[in-house]
Structures are given as C-alpha cells and as structure tokens.
Write an enzyme that holds these catalytic residues in place. Structure first.
Site: not given
Ligand code: IVH
Length: 692
Positions: A38, A120, A122, A143, A420
């Site tokens: 920093d 490799e 994906k 893209r 319940c």
C-alpha cells in the site's frame, strides 16, 4: 516537466508494484506485507498526481478503476473469436470420436502415428480478448457475437492477475491473448459473506459474478469483485519472432511473459492421453478451486490446425468435452419439513424432477429459515439447483424474474408448521438457534426413529439389519418406543413384519444378541446425547472409565475431559437428569448390554504439575471455573494473587492490577488460546491409553 529522477522513480515503482502483483495474484506467493504494498502504491499515486504528464496505460494505479461509463464502446475483433464444438458424448468415448474425426480429416490411417493433442480445462466464466501492443495492454474486449464485442479495458485492468505489460524483450508489435475471466469459489464465498454482512445483494454463482463484474459500467464496483484469468489461445499476432508452432508452446511462452496459464493441462499422443486427462480431471473436479464445465481438447500443432480449418464458426481442431452440469433450473412444487434426530425441522424443497450432477433430483435441502430468507425461495419459484460431487443437492437461488404473478407469499416454517408434522407437539425456535425444533423429544416418532437408527448404526451398537424400513414399521406399529425395547423383540414379532422372512428375522435377532457385547465408548455414542459425537464419546469413555461415574459426573468433572466444553458438559448432565433416559440405560443393562470398565485414564504428572497460575479478567469462552478445572486437570494450581513464583498469568478482557503486577515482575502472560494450546499438549501426553 518531471525530472529524470522522478521519471526513474515512477518507472521503478511501477515495475516493483507489478512484480508484487504477479507474485501475489498469479504465483500465489506474496513477497511483501500488504501495508508495504500500500505504501509503494500511494507513493506512485502521489507522484502521478503531481506529474499528470507521466500517465501511462500500464501503470498499476489504473487497476483501481476510473470514471463510470454510460455504455461500453463496440470493438470489431481483428480475428473473429470462435466458439468451440461440444462433443455430445459425455463418456470417455467422446475423446475417441474426436480423435477419429481428426484423423479422418487429416487423411491418416492406422499405420500413421498418433496425433499429438493438448488438453486443458474448460473454464466457466467470460471469454476476453486482451490486446497488447508493444507489450502494453491497450484494449480488452468481450467476445460478443464473435465479430464485434464490447470494450471493457477499464474493468479488465482491475483484474490484478492480468499483466498490464508483458514481460518479454522485445515484445511483439501486436499480441492478442485470449482467455477466460472467472471467479474462484473461495473468492466467491468470501465476497458473498462480506455482502451479506453489509446487507447487500449477493452473487448467484461464480460465473455470473465474473460476467456481471466485467459488464459493470462503474469500474470502481468491478474493482471490488475478486476475479481471476487464464489464457487459452491467441487472436491477432504481429511481429512475434520466433513464434511458437504449437498450442502448448504458446501457453508456455505466454506463461513466461507473466500471463496466467492454468497448470492443469497436458499434451500427449492420441485418444488414450485425452481419456486419461478427462478421467483424472473428472475425479478431481470438486477439489479444483474454481468451477469448470468440462475439458477442451486441441490438436497441438498449428500446421495441422491450419490444415483442419473451420466449419462455420467452429474449428475442426478443437472440441469441448463436457461433464454433467452441476447446476440446473427447475420449479419448487412445495416446501416441506423433515424432522431429524434432534427434533430440528429441516425445510426441504420438493422439485419438479431435474437432471443435475449426473442424477435426477427431486428434493433439495433449504437448510433452515435463515437460508430460506436469505435466498427468498417461495413455492412456485423457478430455482437454480446445484449438486456437486456426492453432496446433498441444494437450492442456490431463486430466479426472481420467473416468479409467478401474483407473487407467492414468503415461506415461514413456524407459520406453516406451528406443530410438528410427525407428532403434533409444539414447534419452537430458540433465540440463538438457526433451527426450528419439535419439542416432542422421544415422544415424536420421527425423533424416535432417528434415535433408533443412530443407536443401531455401525459405529454405535452395530446392529446389522436394523435399517430404516424396519425401524419405520417397528415404531409405527408401537412395537418399539425406546432403544431398550429392541432387546425385547422376539422371533414371532419380527417374522410378522413386512418383508421379513423367518431367516432374516433370525439373523436380526442374532445381530441384536451380538450387539450386547459392546464398549463403553460405543454405548455412550449410541445414546445419542446431543453434542456427543463419536470422538467425544471415546474421550469420555477413556477418561471416566465407567458409566456410573459418567452419570454422576459434575460439570467440573466433565470439563476435565479433553475437548469437553461447557455446552457438551451441560448436554451430558441434562441427558442423565431425565428419569426416562436413566430408565432406558438401566433397561439396556438389565437386558444384558455390557462392556468392560476401567478406572479411567490416569493423567500423567501433567504439564502444569507443581505450577501455580493466576487468572485475571474475562476469558473469551471459558468461565473462570472451567479454566480452573482445566488447569487442575493438568496438575496445576490456581492462586488468587501474583507473585514471583507465579508460573503464568492467564489474562482476558479487562484484566486489572494482576496483569500489571505480572508485567512488573516479568511473569509470563498467556491468553485463553495460549492456555488451551498448552492444555492440548498436556492431553496428548496422557499415558495408559486403554483399549476399549
Ligand atoms: S478455446 C477456437 N479453450 O468456451 C477455440 N475456450 O465456445 C476458441 N472456454 O467462449 C475457444 N475454456 O470462453 C477455449 N480452455 C479453453 C476454454 C474455452 C473456456 C470458453 C470460451 C469460449 C467457449 C467456447
């Protein structure tokens, strides 16, 4: 104008900061403390502010994001960004099909050697084109439709793993690196936890996290999202000499330039190498630090890639071989609850059947009310369901856009189930608990069934054959109320049950009989005392040695046992304070359940033998009595005042004059954690480890 000294300093700072960036974000080997980083960063910022003429595209100060945009400018890709064919066969044979197609296209027959492939991962994120001119990152684009994408340079600069300048001399005139921006799972979890704490919206999954950040118009917001990047290919290239001739060589070269490349990749001959990679990654998929949806195979040699060419927008030289998706969408048809052994009502979403993670899922846990609130899941909602590995399927998020109109009401367990569903007892939610609980205890058949299954389980009494179908019948027909009733079952009763031939009834009776010879540790575990798991049961058995001593134990006695804290101690005391629990224990013993007992483990002299300690202030978790008990169990004494003879002062919050005195006298000071680690060392020193 900046002096040559300032100019040199600015360049040196930029290089140094980027070196630390790379070490931290790419190599995962931090070189300097954050505070030091920093300090360098602020120095550079100050110099650039004083000398605006030194502004540069590759300055690390550009990583924190500039002004918000109104829209992303459009970019036409110099080389189209192609997509990749997906092999429909998700089995290993998918790799064979790809290899066969490649060989056919290349005109190879069986006598020709195998083709070299590169395999490799994906990655599951967002495809990005990084354009470096003379080594400097000048533009980043999505893209889009493959021809035209969006310019997201500012946001991409906030991804610290992406180099702003390539580490290569001389740099190519143009080098476009293509790869995937994604979010690691741990970064995703950490980011969401922080958002939740701040009451801010969370991300649905890492992929949306990555795509959403890059599409964020305000780069300052994008900068807050922890993103990563891996390169997997090239776009336009000019003036790279000598350029690599293979895909794997390209990735190696990029890695040398400081571009992140995933280490999980391989090159090898023929389909068998691809299958090995596919299977290896499939087995380790859930341990990877990020999500993938498959693996990608590529023909390694560029000359062969060129020969194979493209069909429409997909290269013939590459294929994606997917794994079953781990997330799918479906509809919540109902939310019901399941009552567990401890009476907790666990909400479960009943789903329209959906194929996810390799199986058809119809139920997914919603964990508890807090989770339902956080995810705001309602009946009728479309939800994203995740099933990774063998983990129980879970609802990740509701897709709010698809919520029916009018919106269904929020789901509240207490409102839908005030009593319940199994036994009609009241249901409560204690203030400090996430769970809603049935108050019926062993009156509740669901809890009784779970208690019985636990009692009979392999690590408890190990009664083979007493499974859930049988337990259902035994409880529903009122034949068994407590575990003790199991030992009163006869052949006639058992043989009268569904799916219970005389042979299996006899086998079960033999298993019940055999279970009578047990160990104290198993017996304690089998009782199903809240918070007493297998390890604690073993520790208790070893330390206390006999059941009667355990029943008679005080809190102080219990706290002397390794890893037993006040909560576990209270659970044990409460359990044996219930008369009906004692009845069950006595009936079991009367039925012949037995084990050998010991005098309990003698502590060795103890790590604190002969030492005097002083407690002062409030410790974070231990009460003063508990701390005293633990010290005494390790052979130490606790005194009220500090002297030169004091061995340690254990100081907590708001420690007063005793701490000052200790400091004056030079007595060693411990905090609670220090004390506990000392005591842990003592426990490891216990002698006479008894076999039980
Ligand atoms: S290669 C010409 N390799 O999958 C081949 N793509 O449809 C171009 N992806 O949008 C892509 N990991 O975002 C390639 N190791 C990898 C990949 C990968 C993920 C994405 C990429 C692209 C889509 C392919």
């Amino acid at each position: 104008m900046a002096s040559p000294e300032v100019l040199a300093r600015v360049h040196a700072l930029r290089r140094e900061i980027e070196r630390h960036n790379h070490a931290y974000y790419v190599l995962d080997q931090p070189t300097i403390p954050d505070a030091e980083y920093d300090r360098l960063f602020r120095q550079l910022q100050a110099l650039e502010a004083d000398h605006p003429e030194l502004a540069a595209a590759d300055s690390p100060t550009r990583r924190i994001g500039g002004k918000p945009l109104d829209a992303f400018p459009k970019v036409r890709h110099a080389v189209p960004m192609l997509s990749i064919r997906t092999e429909t066969d998700t089995e290993a044979s998918g790799a064979q099909a790809f290899d066969a197609r490649v060989r056919k296209e290349l005109g190879l027959d069986e006598r020709d050697p195998p083709v070299d492939y590169s395999a490799e991962l994906k990655f599951d994120g967002l495809a990005i084109n990084l354009r470096y001119e003379h080594g400097v990152l000048v533009q980043a684009a999505t893209r889009g439709d493959g021809e035209t994408g969006e310019e997201v340079t500012q946001n991409i600069r906030t991804v610290h793993a992406i180099p702003l300048r390539l580490n290569v001399q001389p740099p190519p005139a143009v080098l476009e690196v293509r790869g995937e921006v994604f979010m690691r799972r741990d970064d995703f979890e950490r980011y969401n936890a922080k958002q939740r704490e701040a009451g801010k919206p969370t991300l649905v999954n890492p992929r949306n996290g990555a795509a959403g950040s890059i599409r964020q118009l305000d780069p300052k917001l994008a900068a807050q999202r922890p993103l990563s990047f891996f390169a997997y290919g090239l776009g336009e290239v000019r003036g790279w000499d000598p350029a690599p001739t293979t895909h794997s060589g390209t990735l190696d070269a990029l890695e040398k330039m400081g571009v992140p490349v995933c280490a999980e990749r391989m090159t090898g001959p023929g389909a068998s190498a691809l299958i090995a990679f596919h299977d290896d990654i499939a087995a380790r998929r859930d341990q990877l630090p990020f999500d993938i949806d498959g693996v990608v195979y590529k023909v390694n040699r560029f000359d062969l890639q060129r020969e194979l060419g493209f069909v429409t927008r997909e290269p013939r030289w590459a294929v994606a071989h997917k794994y079953p998706a781990q997330e799918e969408m479906t509809v919540v048809e109902a939310i019901e609850v399941q009552v567990g052994r401890t009476g907790a009502l666990t909400p479960v979403a009943r789903l329209a059947p959906v194929f996810v993670g390799g199986v058809t899922v119809t139920n997914a846990t919603l964990h508890n009310q807090d989770e339902i609130d956080r995810k705001d899941v309602r009946v009728g909602d479309t939800v994203i369901v995740r099933r990774a590995g063998d983990v129980i399927p879970e609802v990740v998020a509701a897709v709010i856009d698809r919520r029916p109109e009018p919106a269904p009401p929020r789901f509240d367990i207490l409102q839908s189930y005030p009593t319940c569903p199994e036994c009609g007892s009241h249901v409560v939610r204690l203030d400090d608990e996430a769970a809603v609980r049935c108050t019926g205890g062993l009156y509740c058949p669901a809890q009784r069934k779970q208690a019985l299954l636990h009692f009979a389980s392999r690590r408890a009494m190990d009664i083979e054959g007493l499974g859930d179908k049988l337990v259902d019948q035994l409880v529903d027909r009122g034949l068994v109320h407590t575990p003790a009733d199991v030992y009163g079952l006869g052949l006639d009763t058992l043989a009268g049950l569904e799916r219970m031939a005389e042979k299996s009834a006899a086998n079960l009776l033999a298993a019940i009989e055999a279970s009578k010879a047990t160990t104290l540790a198993r017996f304690i575990f089998a009782l199903g005392i809240r918070n007493v798991g297998e390890t604690t049961a073993k520790d208790l058995a070893r330390h206390v040695g006999s059941l009667d001593k355990l029943i008679a134990a005080t809190e102080a006695d219990l706290l002397a046992v390794r890893d037993v804290g006040p909560i576990v101690a209270q659970s044990i005391i409460q359990f044996f304070a219930e008369p009906h629990n004692l009845d069950v224990v006595n009936t079991l013993r009367a039925a012949g359940v037995h084990w050998s007992e010991t005098a309990g483990v003698q502590q060795s002299a103890g790590i604190l033998a002969g030492k005097t300690l002083v407690l002062t202030g409030t410790l974070p978790t231990l009460t003063r009595d508990a701390a005293k008990e633990k010290i005494e169990a390790a052979g130490g004494k606790v005194a009220g005042s500090v002297s030169k003879k004091t061995y340690y002062v254990v100081a907590g919050e708001e420690a007063g004059s005793k701490l000052t005195k200790a400091q004056e006298l030079g007595v060693a000071i411990l905090d609670e954690a220090g004390l506990l680690s000392l005591l842990a060392a003592n426990n490891n020193n216990e002698q006479h480890v008894l076999d039980f």
